[in-house]
Design an enzyme around this catalytic site. Structure first.
Site, PDB file in Angstrom:
ATOM      1  N   ASP A  23       0.859  -1.190   0.000  1.00 39.88           N
ATOM      2  CA  ASP A  23       0.000   0.000   0.000  1.00 39.88           C
ATOM      3  C   ASP A  23       0.889   1.231   0.000  1.00 39.88           C
ATOM      4  O   ASP A  23       1.871   1.309   0.736  1.00 39.88           O
ATOM      5  CB  ASP A  23      -0.900   0.015   1.247  1.00 39.88           C
ATOM      6  CG  ASP A  23      -1.778   1.248   1.290  1.00 39.88           C
ATOM      7  OD1 ASP A  23      -2.678   1.361   0.438  1.00 39.88           O
ATOM      8  OD2 ASP A  23      -1.559   2.113   2.156  1.00 39.88           O
ATOM      9  N   GLU A  58      -1.246  -1.469  -6.207  1.00 36.66           N
ATOM     10  CA  GLU A  58      -2.472  -0.870  -6.713  1.00 36.66           C
ATOM     11  C   GLU A  58      -2.226  -0.224  -8.069  1.00 36.66           C
ATOM     12  O   GLU A  58      -1.185   0.377  -8.287  1.00 36.66           O
ATOM     13  CB  GLU A  58      -2.936   0.238  -5.772  1.00 36.66           C
ATOM     14  CG  GLU A  58      -3.402  -0.236  -4.445  1.00 36.66           C
ATOM     15  CD  GLU A  58      -3.611   0.950  -3.546  1.00 36.66           C
ATOM     16  OE1 GLU A  58      -4.771   1.334  -3.366  1.00 36.66           O
ATOM     17  OE2 GLU A  58      -2.625   1.508  -3.056  1.00 36.66           O
ATOM     18  N   CYS A  61      -9.837  -6.569   5.990  1.00 37.49           N
ATOM     19  CA  CYS A  61      -9.058  -7.587   5.290  1.00 37.49           C
ATOM     20  C   CYS A  61      -9.292  -8.982   5.839  1.00 37.49           C
ATOM     21  O   CYS A  61      -8.861  -9.967   5.268  1.00 37.49           O
ATOM     22  CB  CYS A  61      -7.572  -7.238   5.321  1.00 37.49           C
ATOM     23  SG  CYS A  61      -6.857  -7.340   6.962  1.00 37.49           S
ATOM     24  N   CYS A  85     -12.674  -2.676  12.973  1.00 40.10           N
ATOM     25  CA  CYS A  85     -13.790  -3.515  12.555  1.00 40.10           C
ATOM     26  C   CYS A  85     -14.539  -3.994  13.797  1.00 40.10           C
ATOM     27  O   CYS A  85     -13.927  -4.521  14.722  1.00 40.10           O
ATOM     28  CB  CYS A  85     -13.275  -4.710  11.755  1.00 40.10           C
ATOM     29  SG  CYS A  85     -14.579  -5.865  11.294  1.00 40.10           S
ATOM     30  N   ASP A 103      -3.217   1.288   6.903  1.00 38.94           N
ATOM     31  CA  ASP A 103      -2.422   0.970   5.712  1.00 38.94           C
ATOM     32  C   ASP A 103      -2.071  -0.520   5.665  1.00 38.94           C
ATOM     33  O   ASP A 103      -2.012  -1.122   4.595  1.00 38.94           O
ATOM     34  CB  ASP A 103      -1.133   1.801   5.676  1.00 38.94           C
ATOM     35  CG  ASP A 103      -1.428   3.290   5.528  1.00 38.94           C
ATOM     36  OD1 ASP A 103      -2.532   3.628   5.044  1.00 38.94           O
ATOM     37  OD2 ASP A 103      -0.567   4.105   5.893  1.00 38.94           O
TER      38      ASP A 103
HETATM   39 ZN   LIG Z   1     -13.670  -7.548  10.026  1.00 41.54          ZN
END
Ligand SMILES: [Zn+2]
Length: 265
Positions: free
Chosen positions: A53, A137, A189, A206, A215
């Site tokens: 990244d 990317e 992720c 999350c 990152d």
């Molecule tokens: Zn998650």
């Protein structure tokens, strides 16, 4: 004509093209040689893969939690360059003083560009030495989501770095894969759930899986997309994060070299 030949022409090669370039500090001649007996590198089987990244406050973050900061000498050189450019703008255009200052600015610009390129080669060799598949990317799409200023800074540096990384990888039979960037920073992720965050939020949080560096999250997401694209399993390709608890400690990697010295102001 007297020239500085910094490498002798090797035996058995046929010169194909010759380019003469004028730079701020002199004339350069670049000769391309060909030897059909030199074999192409054999493709290396993928044992270690990495997601990368790219950022504005860090040069890059890998899916293994390694961080390459933007070297300090680079910002110093830019500050110095800005000062010299301001001085140039105060001089009478076309005058002897203006010409002298213009040459000074051009030489500094060349120096900054060379420093950046040397740094890009260092990072590329460091990465290609460790990994067989490098997932990055495709920036053309990503740039649209960013501010105009950020885009131009990032584009210039990242575009050149990708070219260098690809060239270094090809020479060693390794692979650079570009994936679509949308959502790499927003998706978790681990569970793939969308966790919205603004550019200033540095932590991925999350509700199901926990929180870690944003990152690092993006780098792992990029690696997963790359492995999916080439049909490789997610575990076993350096994806230790997949079987063990996610590494939350980032390791700063400073690639030091005697060739990269700060600009003396
Ligand atoms: Zn998650």
């Amino acid at each position: 004509m007297p020239v500085v030949l910094h490498r002798p022409l090797p035996e058995g090669f046929v010169p194909k093209t010759c380019t003469v370039v004028r730079k701020a500090d002199g004339w350069y001649v670049c000769i391309t040689l060909e030897d059909k007996s030199v074999p192409l590198p054999e493709p290396v089987p993928v044992k270690r893969a990495v997601g990368i990244d790219v950022g504005l406050d860090r040069f890059l973050t890998t899916s293994d939690g390694e961080v390459v900061p933007i070297p300090r000498y680079y910002r110093q050189a830019q500050k110095h360059l800005a000062r010299q450019q301001r001085q140039l703008s105060r001089k009478v255009k076309g005058s002897a003083n203006w010409k002298r200052q213009a040459t000074k600015v051009a030489c500094l610009q060349l120096h900054v560009a060379r420093q950046r390129k040397a740094f890009h080669y260092q990072v590329a060799h460091w990465l290609v030495g460790q990994y067989d598949l490098l997932v990055v990317e495709d920036l053309n799409v990503r740039g649209l989501a960013r501010t105009r200023l950020a885009k131009s800074i990032l584009d210039a540096a990242w575009g050149q770095f990708l070219d260098i990384l690809t060239a270094v990888a090809v020479k060693r039979g390794k692979q650079v894969l570009r994936v679509d960037p949308p959502g790499t920073s927003q998706n978790c992720c681990v569970c793939e759930e969308r966790v919205p965050k603004t550019l200033s939020e540095r932590v991925h949080d999350c509700p199901r899986c926990g929180s870690w560096d944003r990152d690092l999250n993006a780098a792992i997401e990029i690696l997963k997309r790359g492995l999916r694209a080439v049909g490789l399993p997610l575990s076993g390709c350096g994806g230790s994060w997949f079987t063990s608890p996610l590494k939350q400690q980032l390791r700063e990697v400073i690639l030091g070299s005697s060739r990269l010295q700060p600009v003396r102001a």
